[in-house]
Design a protein around this motif. Structure first.
Motif: not given
Length: 211
Positions: A143-144, A150-153, A173-174
């Protein structure tokens, strides 16, 4: 290109620690509940709830992790270290049911690191603690990392605010990998530049030729 003045030193892995790591130094300041097994002469000032000059046997207090590890001995018991509540059976049951519902930062920002350090102290619950740490990490890892991809900008402050220190490192890092990939797709990849050593050498060579 300027050379950074400080290179972060990574923390130790598992039960090991790195005294050059700022993260491990902060971890070592975490306070643990302890019970004294002998008298500590002339150290009563450390226990604010008592007027005695000495810390009496059986006194319950909190000490930082680094001091607990220094005083703890298997053969000669100076103090016994109690489990923080988040590592006790009640919370282990919660983690087993669904580790994603727990706000690890609120419960302790170094859940995995402190839990690994607790294995230094002899406890019949150590195998269960180690198992819960591993299962919790596995259960929350996907989930992390999915969230980081999926949280770009986007504003991720609320999401990151619930993560343990180790999980925050993995999340960053992701995101760093995602941002790099998005930049590469858009043709915004950074250009290679010569190092400062090469540039300085070229300057010195030009000066020698001119002189």
């Amino acid at each position: 290109m300027d050379t950074p003045s400080y290179f972060p030193v990574p923390p130790g892995v598992g039960m090991e620690d790195n005294f050059l790591s700022l993260d491990d130094i902060l971890l070592s300041q975490e306070r643990l509940p302890v019970r004294t097994e002998c008298v500590f002469p002339r150290l009563g000032f450390l226990e604010k709830s008592s007027d005695s000059q000495d810390i009496q046997e059986g006194t319950k207090m909190e000490l930082p992790l680094w001091l607990c590890k220094g005083l703890y001995e298997k053969k000669r018991k100076v103090l016994s270290v109690e489990l923080p509540k988040i590592y006790k059976e009640g919370w282990r049951t919660v983690f087993t049911a669904d580790p994603n519902v727990v706000d690890l930062h609120k419960m302790g920002p170094y859940y995995y690191g402190l839990g690994s350090q607790m294995l230094h102290f002899d406890s019949p619950e150590n195998p269960d603690i180690a198992k819960t740490l591993l299962q919790t990490f596995i259960g929350r890892f996907r989930r992390t990392m999915d969230s980081s991809q999926n949280a770009y900008n986007e504003d991720t402050s609320v999401l990151v605010g619930r993560l343990d220190f180790l999980e925050k490192v993995l999340f960053k890092s992701g995101q760093s990998g995602l941002n790099g990939f998005q930049g590469w797709e858009k043709g915004q990849a950074a250009q290679l530049t010569a190092s400062s050593l090469v540039l300085n050498y070229r300057k010195r060579k030009i000066v020698d030729i001119q002189s």
